[in-house]
Design an enzyme around this catalytic site. Structure first.
Site, PDB file in Angstrom:
ATOM      1  CD  GLU A  11      94.006  16.653 -45.024  1.00  0.00           C
ATOM      2  OE1 GLU A  11      94.098  17.704 -45.696  1.00  0.00           O
ATOM      3  OE2 GLU A  11      94.976  16.104 -44.481  1.00  0.00           O
ATOM      4  CB  ALA A  13      93.362  17.197 -48.947  1.00  0.00           C
ATOM      5  CB  SER A  14      89.008  15.140 -46.297  1.00  0.00           C
ATOM      6  OG  SER A  14      87.713  14.651 -46.030  1.00  0.00           O
ATOM      7  CB  THR A  15      85.880  14.590 -51.144  1.00  0.00           C
ATOM      8  OG1 THR A  15      86.058  13.248 -50.700  1.00  0.00           O
ATOM      9  CG2 THR A  15      86.870  14.861 -52.267  1.00  0.00           C
ATOM     10  CB  SER A  17      86.367  17.171 -44.546  1.00  0.00           C
ATOM     11  OG  SER A  17      86.993  16.085 -43.897  1.00  0.00           O
TER      12      SER A  17
END
Lengths: 202, 202
Positions: A11, A13-15, A17
């Protein structure tokens, strides 16, 4: 013998990731594992459990810890870290482009470029001009990809990916799914997921 | 030079705390780090963010993943795993006993015995008879400790530990806190926390 495969569910927006995205292509190639790049959206999954934003915003202690943990991990990995504003970023268009290009040879480089712009430079990844610039830098025809991101089949395809994620039991990102359906969650589990994928084809 | 120290914050109902509890005394001793055993309760911290039970019960996909992840990790670590019923267990009395005995030489063995009864054998750790048996097996005067667990100073001391945990930014278990206040969360971070504690006294 088939080569081992691993689904990488991310995703934008996921840090955490970001940490995975910057290293997974190299790590997987070193181990001889082929990747399926699976952009998806956590928003609809979070909304269904009553969350209107990232749990890191909803639960401040958890949020403060996550940013400190990211600082430490980025320092260890030699990655820059800038908290984007707002957080979380709107990664819908980036996810549609990544869905459209998920089997193209530039997908890994594009995913890394988006995460680096977002978390390495604090830039707004919902900006079509930014995304077009990243694609152009990679030698990809940006107008074609931006148009593809607006096509019904891509929108529907990304929505189907979100449903598939839920069916697979995914509730966060990054997540990894092996050919036999085994789910691993979090950058900390990347190596375990690769080991699992490799054991399946032993 | 002072010896490096690490605060080990654990909640008896916490599954991942089991993984840490079974190995931390050995791992810390091997690295030359002294432990502060800090039992605490997550219930009041969860309640304050609106949760009436474990997030693993509130969010079923996360719960299903956690049990599968625990299965895999326990297999790797050679630990038995039985899901206690009910989950989460009520660890209040066990935490009070551990608070009373937190500086005693038997504390590590007691903590391991409680977690093994709970997650290795699926037993009810709120049962005073079970806890008395575990203490007796360790050569500890069980009636004295069970009485200590009911003393106001122990009840107040455990409550103060919960407040201290919140002040330190703790929101889950296991957590580790170094002498300079650096917080690490989760069994996956034990080695990083020990490294941090060691660097402080380099």
């Amino acid at each position: 013998m088939e080569r081992p495969r691993l689904g990488f569910w991310f995703e934008f927006a996921s840090t955490y990731s970001y940490l995975t995205a910057m290293r997974i292509e190299t790590v997987a190639a070193d181990r001889g594992v082929d990747l399926d790049w699976r952009p998806f959206l956590l928003g609809p999954i979070f909304a269904r459990q009553g969350w209107s934003t990232s749990p890191f915003n909803l639960y401040p202690a958890k949020g403060r810890y996550m940013w400190r943990d990211m600082e430490r991990l980025c320092e260890t990995l030699g990655l820059p870290l800038v908290m984007p504003d707002p957080f979380p970023q709107n990664g819908l268009m980036a996810a549609r482009i990544a869905h459209a290009g998920r089997k193209d040879p530039w997908i890994g480089a594009f995913v890394r470029a988006v995460y680096m712009a977002e978390f390495g430079e604090g830039r707004d990844i919902s900006d079509p001009a930014l995304l077009a610039g990243l694609l152009t830098d990679l030698g990809v025809d940006a107008p074609v990809l931006l148009a593809a991101a607006e096509k019904p089949e891509v929108k529907i395809g990304l929505r189907a990916a979100v449903s598939e994620a839920e069916t697979l039991g995914i509730f966060g990102a990054p997540s990894f799914v092996t050919a036999d359906g085994e789910l691993f969650w979090g950058n900390d589990r990347l190596e375990d997921a690769l080991d699992w994928a490799l054991r399946l084809t032993d």
